[in-house]
Design a protein around this motif. Structure first.
Motif, PDB file in Angstrom:
ATOM      1  N   GLY A   1       0.826  -1.217   0.000  1.00  0.00           N
ATOM      2  CA  GLY A   1       0.000   0.000   0.000  1.00  0.00           C
ATOM      3  C   GLY A   1       0.853   1.257   0.000  1.00  0.00           C
ATOM      4  O   GLY A   1       2.078   1.181  -0.021  1.00  0.00           O
ATOM      5  N   ASP A   2       0.168   2.391   0.019  1.00  0.00           N
ATOM      6  CA  ASP A   2       0.864   3.674  -0.029  1.00  0.00           C
ATOM      7  C   ASP A   2       1.268   4.155   1.367  1.00  0.00           C
ATOM      8  O   ASP A   2       0.592   3.875   2.346  1.00  0.00           O
ATOM      9  CB  ASP A   2      -0.046   4.733  -0.663  1.00  0.00           C
ATOM     10  CG  ASP A   2      -0.126   4.562  -2.171  1.00  0.00           C
ATOM     11  OD1 ASP A   2       0.687   3.787  -2.729  1.00  0.00           O
ATOM     12  OD2 ASP A   2      -1.003   5.196  -2.789  1.00  0.00           O
ATOM     13  N   TRP A   3       2.351   4.914   1.376  1.00  0.00           N
ATOM     14  CA  TRP A   3       2.840   5.520   2.614  1.00  0.00           C
ATOM     15  C   TRP A   3       3.113   6.998   2.373  1.00  0.00           C
ATOM     16  O   TRP A   3       3.543   7.382   1.293  1.00  0.00           O
ATOM     17  CB  TRP A   3       4.145   4.848   3.060  1.00  0.00           C
ATOM     18  CG  TRP A   3       3.979   3.421   3.442  1.00  0.00           C
ATOM     19  CD1 TRP A   3       4.091   2.344   2.620  1.00  0.00           C
ATOM     20  CD2 TRP A   3       3.646   2.909   4.736  1.00  0.00           C
ATOM     21  NE1 TRP A   3       3.859   1.179   3.308  1.00  0.00           N
ATOM     22  CE2 TRP A   3       3.590   1.503   4.626  1.00  0.00           C
ATOM     23  CE3 TRP A   3       3.406   3.497   5.978  1.00  0.00           C
ATOM     24  CZ2 TRP A   3       3.290   0.680   5.703  1.00  0.00           C
ATOM     25  CZ3 TRP A   3       3.112   2.685   7.054  1.00  0.00           C
ATOM     26  CH2 TRP A   3       3.053   1.283   6.917  1.00  0.00           C
ATOM     27  N   GLU A   4       2.882   7.794   3.403  1.00  0.00           N
ATOM     28  CA  GLU A   4       3.213   9.220   3.328  1.00  0.00           C
ATOM     29  C   GLU A   4       4.332   9.547   4.304  1.00  0.00           C
ATOM     30  O   GLU A   4       4.499   8.870   5.321  1.00  0.00           O
ATOM     31  CB  GLU A   4       1.984  10.071   3.681  1.00  0.00           C
ATOM     32  CG  GLU A   4       0.927  10.048   2.601  1.00  0.00           C
ATOM     33  CD  GLU A   4      -0.259  10.952   2.938  1.00  0.00           C
ATOM     34  OE1 GLU A   4      -1.236  10.905   2.191  1.00  0.00           O
ATOM     35  OE2 GLU A   4      -0.201  11.699   3.949  1.00  0.00           O
ATOM     36  N   LEU A   5       5.053  10.623   3.998  1.00  0.00           N
ATOM     37  CA  LEU A   5       6.167  11.040   4.853  1.00  0.00           C
ATOM     38  C   LEU A   5       5.753  12.180   5.780  1.00  0.00           C
ATOM     39  O   LEU A   5       4.969  13.039   5.381  1.00  0.00           O
ATOM     40  CB  LEU A   5       7.333  11.536   3.988  1.00  0.00           C
ATOM     41  CG  LEU A   5       8.324  10.492   3.496  1.00  0.00           C
ATOM     42  CD1 LEU A   5       7.650   9.485   2.597  1.00  0.00           C
ATOM     43  CD2 LEU A   5       9.470  11.169   2.772  1.00  0.00           C
ATOM     44  N   VAL A   6       6.288  12.164   6.974  1.00  0.00           N
ATOM     45  CA  VAL A   6       6.094  13.264   7.917  1.00  0.00           C
ATOM     46  C   VAL A   6       7.474  13.644   8.437  1.00  0.00           C
ATOM     47  O   VAL A   6       8.239  12.785   8.884  1.00  0.00           O
ATOM     48  CB  VAL A   6       5.176  12.843   9.083  1.00  0.00           C
ATOM     49  CG1 VAL A   6       5.076  13.958  10.118  1.00  0.00           C
ATOM     50  CG2 VAL A   6       3.788  12.480   8.558  1.00  0.00           C
ATOM     51  N   ILE A   7       7.793  14.926   8.333  1.00  0.00           N
ATOM     52  CA  ILE A   7       9.154  15.366   8.660  1.00  0.00           C
ATOM     53  C   ILE A   7       9.109  16.621   9.535  1.00  0.00           C
ATOM     54  O   ILE A   7       8.335  17.542   9.271  1.00  0.00           O
ATOM     55  CB  ILE A   7       9.933  15.679   7.355  1.00  0.00           C
ATOM     56  CG1 ILE A   7       9.988  14.430   6.463  1.00  0.00           C
ATOM     57  CG2 ILE A   7      11.341  16.189   7.659  1.00  0.00           C
ATOM     58  CD1 ILE A   7      10.183  14.732   4.996  1.00  0.00           C
TER      59      ILE A   7
ATOM     60  N   PRO B   1      10.944  15.099   0.821  1.00  0.00           N
ATOM     61  CA  PRO B   1      12.358  15.506   0.809  1.00  0.00           C
ATOM     62  C   PRO B   1      12.580  16.884   0.188  1.00  0.00           C
ATOM     63  O   PRO B   1      13.353  17.695   0.720  1.00  0.00           O
ATOM     64  CB  PRO B   1      13.040  14.434  -0.045  1.00  0.00           C
ATOM     65  CG  PRO B   1      12.079  13.304  -0.152  1.00  0.00           C
ATOM     66  CD  PRO B   1      10.713  13.837   0.089  1.00  0.00           C
ATOM     67  N   GLU B   2      11.868  17.172  -0.931  1.00  0.00           N
ATOM     68  CA  GLU B   2      12.075  18.467  -1.592  1.00  0.00           C
ATOM     69  C   GLU B   2      11.595  19.592  -0.680  1.00  0.00           C
ATOM     70  O   GLU B   2      12.212  20.653  -0.614  1.00  0.00           O
ATOM     71  CB  GLU B   2      11.318  18.554  -2.927  1.00  0.00           C
ATOM     72  CG  GLU B   2      11.771  17.545  -3.975  1.00  0.00           C
ATOM     73  CD  GLU B   2      11.207  16.145  -3.734  1.00  0.00           C
ATOM     74  OE1 GLU B   2      10.210  16.011  -2.979  1.00  0.00           O
ATOM     75  OE2 GLU B   2      11.772  15.171  -4.282  1.00  0.00           O
ATOM     76  N   GLU B   3      10.487  19.346   0.018  1.00  0.00           N
ATOM     77  CA  GLU B   3       9.981  20.370   0.936  1.00  0.00           C
ATOM     78  C   GLU B   3      10.967  20.618   2.073  1.00  0.00           C
ATOM     79  O   GLU B   3      11.131  21.750   2.522  1.00  0.00           O
ATOM     80  CB  GLU B   3       8.637  19.944   1.529  1.00  0.00           C
ATOM     81  CG  GLU B   3       7.481  20.185   0.587  1.00  0.00           C
ATOM     82  CD  GLU B   3       6.144  19.804   1.207  1.00  0.00           C
ATOM     83  OE1 GLU B   3       5.283  19.371   0.443  1.00  0.00           O
ATOM     84  OE2 GLU B   3       5.971  19.922   2.438  1.00  0.00           O
ATOM     85  N   ALA B   4      11.606  19.557   2.558  1.00  0.00           N
ATOM     86  CA  ALA B   4      12.564  19.721   3.651  1.00  0.00           C
ATOM     87  C   ALA B   4      13.712  20.613   3.199  1.00  0.00           C
ATOM     88  O   ALA B   4      14.133  21.534   3.908  1.00  0.00           O
ATOM     89  CB  ALA B   4      13.082  18.363   4.115  1.00  0.00           C
ATOM     90  N   ALA B   5      14.220  20.354   1.993  1.00  0.00           N
ATOM     91  CA  ALA B   5      15.320  21.170   1.470  1.00  0.00           C
ATOM     92  C   ALA B   5      14.845  22.604   1.241  1.00  0.00           C
ATOM     93  O   ALA B   5      15.540  23.569   1.573  1.00  0.00           O
ATOM     94  CB  ALA B   5      15.850  20.566   0.172  1.00  0.00           C
TER      95      ALA B   5
ATOM     96  N   SER C   1      23.991  19.604   4.253  1.00  0.00           N
ATOM     97  CA  SER C   1      23.896  19.787   2.807  1.00  0.00           C
ATOM     98  C   SER C   1      22.455  19.509   2.389  1.00  0.00           C
ATOM     99  O   SER C   1      21.837  18.551   2.859  1.00  0.00           O
ATOM    100  CB  SER C   1      24.868  18.830   2.099  1.00  0.00           C
ATOM    101  OG  SER C   1      24.224  18.137   1.047  1.00  0.00           O
ATOM    102  N   LEU C   2      21.927  20.378   1.548  1.00  0.00           N
ATOM    103  CA  LEU C   2      20.532  20.226   1.119  1.00  0.00           C
ATOM    104  C   LEU C   2      20.351  18.928   0.341  1.00  0.00           C
ATOM    105  O   LEU C   2      19.335  18.257   0.442  1.00  0.00           O
ATOM    106  CB  LEU C   2      20.109  21.417   0.251  1.00  0.00           C
ATOM    107  CG  LEU C   2      20.087  22.775   0.957  1.00  0.00           C
ATOM    108  CD1 LEU C   2      19.644  23.861  -0.011  1.00  0.00           C
ATOM    109  CD2 LEU C   2      19.165  22.753   2.164  1.00  0.00           C
ATOM    110  N   ARG C   3      21.372  18.578  -0.425  1.00  0.00           N
ATOM    111  CA  ARG C   3      21.302  17.360  -1.232  1.00  0.00           C
ATOM    112  C   ARG C   3      21.264  16.130  -0.322  1.00  0.00           C
ATOM    113  O   ARG C   3      20.467  15.221  -0.518  1.00  0.00           O
ATOM    114  CB  ARG C   3      22.514  17.300  -2.164  1.00  0.00           C
ATOM    115  CG  ARG C   3      22.416  16.291  -3.266  1.00  0.00           C
ATOM    116  CD  ARG C   3      23.361  16.662  -4.401  1.00  0.00           C
ATOM    117  NE  ARG C   3      24.754  16.753  -3.957  1.00  0.00           N
ATOM    118  CZ  ARG C   3      25.564  15.693  -3.864  1.00  0.00           C
ATOM    119  NH1 ARG C   3      25.133  14.499  -4.185  1.00  0.00           N
ATOM    120  NH2 ARG C   3      26.811  15.852  -3.453  1.00  0.00           N
ATOM    121  N   PHE C   4      22.114  16.125   0.692  1.00  0.00           N
ATOM    122  CA  PHE C   4      22.156  14.974   1.598  1.00  0.00           C
ATOM    123  C   PHE C   4      20.875  14.880   2.437  1.00  0.00           C
ATOM    124  O   PHE C   4      20.410  13.782   2.746  1.00  0.00           O
ATOM    125  CB  PHE C   4      23.384  15.038   2.514  1.00  0.00           C
ATOM    126  CG  PHE C   4      24.694  14.877   1.789  1.00  0.00           C
ATOM    127  CD1 PHE C   4      24.735  14.290   0.519  1.00  0.00           C
ATOM    128  CD2 PHE C   4      25.893  15.291   2.363  1.00  0.00           C
ATOM    129  CE1 PHE C   4      25.940  14.132  -0.158  1.00  0.00           C
ATOM    130  CE2 PHE C   4      27.105  15.137   1.687  1.00  0.00           C
ATOM    131  CZ  PHE C   4      27.127  14.559   0.429  1.00  0.00           C
TER     132      PHE C   4
END
Ligand code: ADP
Ligand code: MG
Length: 504
Positions: free
Chosen positions: A20-26, A182-186, A248-251
């Protein structure tokens, strides 16, 4: 204050698992070094890259009997940052000791603000593309000391300790778990950095460790986050792991991606995620366990008896508030609304405050869109190519403004303007004088243009016949005339004359 900003929230990142699908929470804890010449509790210099152990006051080295004295400027910087994040400022805050042993921490404790931080709830608008943004809530900002540095790679048998960084002021900016990919975190970290650079409260140089983030990641099934939002009950969310010290934003993005998949793997195998602190290994592209999560009481937090509670006055805060620069969101909105720029262009121009200032100097009293075009396409394009910045630009704002004035006044064509820009870049000088002295002025003298048109027509009878049958071919004559006049003929006048001659 941000009412003028209307946007829609981006979709959360969804990862398809086997079941199934999973969402991320950061949620992020960002450590931002306060831009200050002196440390938080001593007068020692904060200069980066100084001779090891040369910027250490007695109190930084924890010499017996030495007492910390709070640096008012660092407090003002934290308040300024709080105001920049539209946050509540706490007029009473207090410092606590966080006790732990480490060779680069001579005091045996770090002075921090666990129970009563100086800044309370605020928010950051994280841009994710035109019209799309995420509102990330800030829980708190507290002031704390940085530790020193242990150096393990200079000698095979010994470790060294450099205390230059010991006691440097940090702001720990804690977000709510509102970041959804991940993109939002960066983008969140870049937005914080941008705001603090505008404010002058943190240099935001990630390579120098000026800005580092602890990244908390959990995964949950779709719908769970919405239940958390409604109730603010964390039990709807998954167990998180904290990835320490990312600079680092990439890491940050790669680590989140890896960590989310690792947790999904565990959960889908029927296992449980263990709350722990992990480290990201950029060579392997993996996170690995560093230590299981310490409980707060392991640190034996208690109020620092050497420091009185910090009481600040509303009038002092108001003084700082009355001195705030225009911040990126407001500046961008103004560029869009008042100068008619696209949101994209406004975003590019406001990314760095120095760039925005340069642009405004060029745009003052001129057409905003035209100024944006020249600054972004010609100037920034060239600066990037040559590794320069607006501070080191060979072409100044008044020079670029001069070029635009010459185009707007019909004195030079766009093509000649590019040549003029090239001359300014390489040789400098006054745009109007260069145009005058080098004969670059656009020919608006109709007699001269007519002569050129006549010559081209006379030399190309076959082409004239074709153009008479098919008026679309008139463009060829226009091109020939412009070429013959070295791009200096006024294109509108050439168009008109060619049409008239071919038609008649
Ligand atoms: P600690 O100080 O022990 O690390 P906090 O409660 O202060 O714990 O939270 C630290 C960070 O973890 C905050 O940025 C918060 O938003 C984030 N966080 C809390 N719960 C979760 C979760 N379930 N998933 C992701 N991040 C979380
Ligand atoms: Mg933490």
């Amino acid at each position: 204050m941000l009412d003028h900003l209307s946007f829609t929230a981006p979709q959360p990142k969804v990862i398809a698992g086997a079941r199934g699908d999973w969402e991320l929470v950061i949620g992020l804890e960002v450590h931002a070094q306060v831009a200050s010449k002196a440390k938080l509790f001593s007068g020692a210099s904060t200069e980066f890259g100084a001779e090891p152990n040369s910027n250490v006051a007695f109190v930084d080295a924890a010499m017996p009997g030495m007492l910390p004295v709070i640096n008012e400027f660092c407090v003002a910087q934290a308040v300024r940052t709080g105001l920049g994040l539209k946050a509540a400022i706490n007029l009473v805050s207090a410092f606590d000791r966080k006790n732990y042993f480490y060779p680069d921490l001579p005091q045996g404790y770090q002075i921090s603000q666990l129970y009563h931080p100086i800044v309370g709830e605020g928010e950051v608008i994280v841009d994710m593309g035109p019209g799309v943004a995420r509102r990330v809530r800030i829980e708190r900002i507290h002031l704390e000391q940085d530790a020193g540095k242990s150096i393990h790679d200079m000698d095979p048998n010994m470790s060294f300790v450099d205390l230059n960084r010991t006691g440097v002021a940090l702001m720990e900016i804690v977000s709510r778990p509102d970041i959804r990919g991940p993109e939002e975190a960066a983008a969140y970290v870049s937005k914080l950095r941008q705001i603090m650079r505008y404010l002058g409260t943190c240099d935001g140089n990630m390579q120098n460790g000026n800005l580092r983030a602890d990244v908390n990641v959990s995964v949950c099934p779709p719908g769970a986050y919405e239940r958390y939002q409604e109730t603010q009950d964390f039990s709807h969310l998954g167990t998180r792991c904290e990835i320490k010290n990312m600079n680092s934003l990439r890491f940050i993005q790669a680590a989140i991606e890896y960590e989310a998949r690792r947790q999904i793997g565990i959960l889908e195998d029927g296992g449980k995620v263990v709350q722990e602190t992990r480290l990201y290994d950029p060579d392997k592209g993996e996170t690995r366990s560093m230590r299981s999560k310490e409980e707060a009481h392991d640190y034996r937090y208690f109020p620092d008896p050497d420091l009185l509670p910090l009481e600040i006055e509303q009038a002092w805060v108001d003084g700082i508030a009355g001195n705030m620069p225009e911040l990126p969101d407001e500046k961008k909105a103004r560029f869009v609304q008042d100068l008619g720029l696209s949101e994209y262009d406004a975003g590019v121009l406001t990314a760095e405050v120095e760039n925005a200032d340069f642009f405004e100097a060029v745009a003052a009293g001129r057409d905003g869109k035209m100024a944006a075009n020249w600054v972004i396409n010609e100037l920034f394009g060239r600066l990037n190519k040559e590794g320069l910045t607006v501070a080191t630009s060979p072409v100044s704002a008044p020079q670029l403004g001069g070029v635009i004035d010459l185009i707007a006044g019909g004195e030079i064509s766009g093509k000649i303007a590019k040549e003029l820009f090239e001359i300014l870049w390489l040789e400098g000088g006054d745009p109007a004088e260069i145009v005058e002295s080098r004969g670059m002025k656009q020919v608006t003298d109709l007699g001269a243009i007519e002569k050129a048109v006549d010559e081209i027509i006379a030399a190309n009878p076959a082409q004239v016949e074709k153009a008479k049958a098919n008026p679309k071919l008139a463009g060829w004559f226009v091109g020939q005339v412009l070429k013959a006049t070295g791009g200096k003929a006024n294109p509108a006048a050439v168009n008109e004359l060619v049409a008239k001659k071919l038609g008649g």
